[in-house]
Scaffold this motif. Structure first.
Motif, PDB file in Angstrom:
ATOM      1  N   THR A 132       0.822  -1.201   0.000  1.00 48.91           N
ATOM      2  CA  THR A 132       0.000   0.000   0.000  1.00 48.91           C
ATOM      3  C   THR A 132       0.861   1.257   0.000  1.00 48.91           C
ATOM      4  N   GLY A 133       0.247   2.362  -0.387  1.00 50.46           N
ATOM      5  CA  GLY A 133       0.864   3.672  -0.230  1.00 50.46           C
ATOM      6  C   GLY A 133       0.185   4.462   0.865  1.00 50.46           C
ATOM      7  N   ASP A 134      -0.648   3.811   1.677  1.00 50.48           N
ATOM      8  CA  ASP A 134      -1.472   4.449   2.696  1.00 50.48           C
ATOM      9  C   ASP A 134      -0.878   4.199   4.076  1.00 50.48           C
ATOM     10  N   ARG A 135      -0.436   5.255   4.736  1.00 50.08           N
ATOM     11  CA  ARG A 135       0.170   5.112   6.060  1.00 50.08           C
ATOM     12  C   ARG A 135      -0.818   4.613   7.111  1.00 50.08           C
ATOM     13  N   ASP A 136      -2.121   4.787   6.873  1.00 51.09           N
ATOM     14  CA  ASP A 136      -3.109   4.318   7.853  1.00 51.09           C
ATOM     15  C   ASP A 136      -2.919   2.837   8.179  1.00 51.09           C
ATOM     16  N   LEU A 137      -2.429   2.088   7.205  1.00 46.95           N
ATOM     17  CA  LEU A 137      -2.288   0.644   7.401  1.00 46.95           C
ATOM     18  C   LEU A 137      -1.048   0.281   8.217  1.00 46.95           C
ATOM     19  N   PHE A 138      -0.241   1.271   8.597  1.00 47.33           N
ATOM     20  CA  PHE A 138       0.873   1.006   9.511  1.00 47.33           C
ATOM     21  C   PHE A 138       0.349   0.480  10.847  1.00 47.33           C
ATOM     22  N   GLN A 139      -0.920   0.755  11.149  1.00 46.38           N
ATOM     23  CA  GLN A 139      -1.496   0.292  12.418  1.00 46.38           C
ATOM     24  C   GLN A 139      -1.568  -1.226  12.505  1.00 46.38           C
ATOM     25  N   LEU A 140      -1.419  -1.926  11.376  1.00 47.18           N
ATOM     26  CA  LEU A 140      -1.561  -3.377  11.363  1.00 47.18           C
ATOM     27  C   LEU A 140      -0.242  -4.121  11.568  1.00 47.18           C
ATOM     28  N   VAL A 141       0.886  -3.426  11.554  1.00 48.18           N
ATOM     29  CA  VAL A 141       2.164  -4.135  11.676  1.00 48.18           C
ATOM     30  C   VAL A 141       2.230  -4.863  13.013  1.00 48.18           C
ATOM     31  N   ASP A 142       2.798  -6.039  12.969  1.00 52.40           N
ATOM     32  CA  ASP A 142       2.850  -6.899  14.161  1.00 52.40           C
ATOM     33  C   ASP A 142       4.008  -7.873  13.970  1.00 52.40           C
ATOM     34  N   VAL A 162       7.911  -1.856   6.286  1.00 50.27           N
ATOM     35  CA  VAL A 162       7.474  -1.216   7.527  1.00 50.27           C
ATOM     36  C   VAL A 162       7.095  -2.290   8.537  1.00 50.27           C
ATOM     37  N   ASP A 163       7.834  -2.321   9.622  1.00 51.20           N
ATOM     38  CA  ASP A 163       7.539  -3.215  10.738  1.00 51.20           C
ATOM     39  C   ASP A 163       7.472  -2.360  12.000  1.00 51.20           C
ATOM     40  N   GLU A 164       7.412  -2.992  13.152  1.00 48.33           N
ATOM     41  CA  GLU A 164       7.293  -2.219  14.386  1.00 48.33           C
ATOM     42  C   GLU A 164       8.508  -1.317  14.609  1.00 48.33           C
ATOM     43  N   ALA A 165       9.691  -1.813  14.275  1.00 46.50           N
ATOM     44  CA  ALA A 165      10.901  -1.007  14.460  1.00 46.50           C
ATOM     45  C   ALA A 165      10.869   0.228  13.570  1.00 46.50           C
ATOM     46  N   PHE A 166      10.383   0.091  12.345  1.00 45.16           N
ATOM     47  CA  PHE A 166      10.274   1.237  11.435  1.00 45.16           C
ATOM     48  C   PHE A 166       9.346   2.287  12.039  1.00 45.16           C
ATOM     49  N   PRO A 174       5.457   3.494  20.300  1.00 47.33           N
ATOM     50  CA  PRO A 174       5.480   2.025  20.284  1.00 47.33           C
ATOM     51  C   PRO A 174       5.052   1.514  18.911  1.00 47.33           C
ATOM     52  N   GLY A 175       5.658   0.416  18.476  1.00 42.55           N
ATOM     53  CA  GLY A 175       5.496  -0.047  17.099  1.00 42.55           C
ATOM     54  C   GLY A 175       4.083  -0.359  16.667  1.00 42.55           C
ATOM     55  N   ARG A 176       3.196  -0.664  17.620  1.00 37.10           N
ATOM     56  CA  ARG A 176       1.826  -1.035  17.262  1.00 37.10           C
ATOM     57  C   ARG A 176       0.814   0.029  17.692  1.00 37.10           C
ATOM     58  N   TYR A 178       0.253   3.020  16.003  1.00 35.02           N
ATOM     59  CA  TYR A 178       0.088   4.041  14.971  1.00 35.02           C
ATOM     60  C   TYR A 178      -1.333   4.605  14.928  1.00 35.02           C
ATOM     61  N   ALA A 179      -2.357   3.787  15.113  1.00 28.25           N
ATOM     62  CA  ALA A 179      -3.739   4.284  15.036  1.00 28.25           C
ATOM     63  C   ALA A 179      -4.003   5.330  16.109  1.00 28.25           C
ATOM     64  N   ASP A 180      -3.543   5.089  17.328  1.00 32.07           N
ATOM     65  CA  ASP A 180      -3.734   6.062  18.406  1.00 32.07           C
ATOM     66  C   ASP A 180      -2.987   7.357  18.109  1.00 32.07           C
ATOM     67  N   PHE A 181      -1.772   7.231  17.629  1.00 31.91           N
ATOM     68  CA  PHE A 181      -0.961   8.390  17.249  1.00 31.91           C
ATOM     69  C   PHE A 181      -1.659   9.190  16.152  1.00 31.91           C
ATOM     70  N   ALA A 182      -2.169   8.513  15.130  1.00 33.27           N
ATOM     71  CA  ALA A 182      -2.829   9.191  14.011  1.00 33.27           C
ATOM     72  C   ALA A 182      -4.120   9.859  14.445  1.00 33.27           C
ATOM     73  N   THR A 183      -4.813   9.275  15.411  1.00 34.47           N
ATOM     74  CA  THR A 183      -6.043   9.881  15.927  1.00 34.47           C
ATOM     75  C   THR A 183      -5.748  11.235  16.555  1.00 34.47           C
ATOM     76  N   LEU A 184      -4.694  11.310  17.354  1.00 28.62           N
ATOM     77  CA  LEU A 184      -4.324  12.574  17.995  1.00 28.62           C
ATOM     78  C   LEU A 184      -3.814  13.586  16.976  1.00 28.62           C
ATOM     79  N   ARG A 185      -2.971  13.141  16.086  1.00 27.73           N
ATOM     80  CA  ARG A 185      -2.332  14.050  15.114  1.00 27.73           C
ATOM     81  C   ARG A 185      -3.313  14.537  14.060  1.00 27.73           C
ATOM     82  N   GLY A 186      -4.253  13.651  13.650  1.00 24.15           N
ATOM     83  CA  GLY A 186      -5.170  13.984  12.569  1.00 24.15           C
ATOM     84  C   GLY A 186      -4.546  13.724  11.214  1.00 24.15           C
ATOM     85  N   ASP A 187      -5.366  13.830  10.173  1.00 27.94           N
ATOM     86  CA  ASP A 187      -4.907  13.586   8.808  1.00 27.94           C
ATOM     87  C   ASP A 187      -5.743  14.426   7.846  1.00 27.94           C
TER      88      ASP A 187
END
Length: 297
Positions: A132-142, A162-166, A174-176, A178-187
């Motif tokens: 994907t080219g969509d950063r939203d899906l970074f929330q799925l890395v595990d 892109v993995d947790e370290a990335f 924390p590597g998993r 991203y969704a919480d971070f994106a919620t605060l930051r907005g898009d």
């Protein structure tokens, strides 16, 4: 391997000249570009299973009801997305091509491709690569499974893994998380306002300090003051209504209803005659042959 197909065909459309046309003059750049992308991915990564996810609803009702600005700036009319005129007639050809080759194509009524990806990832019993080219899906890395994103920002031949370290290195969280971070930051690209006055650095420090948005909000409601940067508590309190509903918009669904499907990478085309017709009508012999050459023998 799960393909975020809309992300890929938009990238192909803008990356391959519109002068690439079928014999009847119809632009075919997105189709050709997507076929070559899939061929490159299959050749390099050799997935056992491959599925092309699609948007059944690019702006789902449940997200718009939660945050009405969600993707509102990308609406052409009604609930129709702004799509380049030259891309529109190529979309049915993409679907016909995938079906004729035998690459599983999957969507879910009322959900976006992201939600199909989230559900497939949740259901998968083994390793998953999400293209994907969509950063939203970074929330799925595990890393424990592992689930990783092959991010196309630098091109299909120069993918970022892109993995947790990335995620931790790139965003300081924390590597998993991203969704919480994106919620605060907005898009802004999705019409998500975030918390006014809270940028990437503050969002990262809050998520790192509290571990999750849920824990952060619990601390806020409990009157905790330690760990909040100057002024952040006031800004978060003012955005409490947004933060109550935003997770259901930002987080991809893990439970979209999906049809049963054979996801195995085909060894030969499912419908050779249809593939020949497509190749002849749209002058797709070369890219389709490149794709077929990558299939398991």
């Amino acid at each position: 391997m799960i393909l975020d197909t809309p992300s890929l065909y938009f990238r192909a459309f803008y990356g391959v000249p519109e002068s690439m046309t079928a014999p009847d003059g119809m632009p075919i750049n997105a189709v050709r570009g997507l076929i070559d992308m899939i061929a490159t991915l299959v050749r390099k990564y050799r997935p056992d299973e491959l599925v092309a996810t699609m948007d059944a609803d690019w702006r789902p009702k449940f997200r718009v009801e939660a945050i009405p600005t969600y993707k509102a700036h990308r609406v052409a009319y009604g609930n129709t997305e702004v799509v380049p005129e030259a891309l529109v007639p190529q979309l049915p050809v993409i679907e016909q091509m995938l079906d004729a080759v035998g690459i599983a194509r999957m969507e879910s009524a009322g959900y976006e491709a992201d939600d199909v990806i989230g559900t497939l990832t949740h259901q998968a019993g083994g390793a998953v690569d999400i293209v994907t080219g969509d950063r939203d899906l970074f929330q799925l890395v595990d890393d424990s499974r592992p689930v990783r994103v092959l991010y196309t920002a630098r091109g299909i031949r120069n993918l970022q893994v892109v993995d947790e370290a990335f995620v931790t290195t790139k965003y300081g969280i924390p590597g998993r998380a991203y969704a919480d971070f994106a919620t605060l930051r907005g898009d802004p690209s999705d019409g998500l306002p975030g918390v006014s006055g809270v940028g990437e650095k503050t969002a990262a420090s809050l998520i790192t300090r509290f571990g999750s948005l849920e824990a952060l909000l619990a601390a806020l409601d409990a009157g905790v003051t330690d760990g909040f940067p100057a002024g952040a508590r006031t800004k978060l309190a003012a955005a409490r209504d947004y933060l109550r509903v935003a997770p259901k918009v930002v987080e991809v669904a893990p439970d979209a209803p999906l049809p049963a499907a054979d996801l195995a990478l085909p060894a030969k085309p499912r419908d050779p005659e249809a593939l020949v017709r497509l190749a002849d009508h749209y002058d797709l012999d070369s890219p389709l042959n490149r794709l077929l050459d990558t299939l398991p023998k």
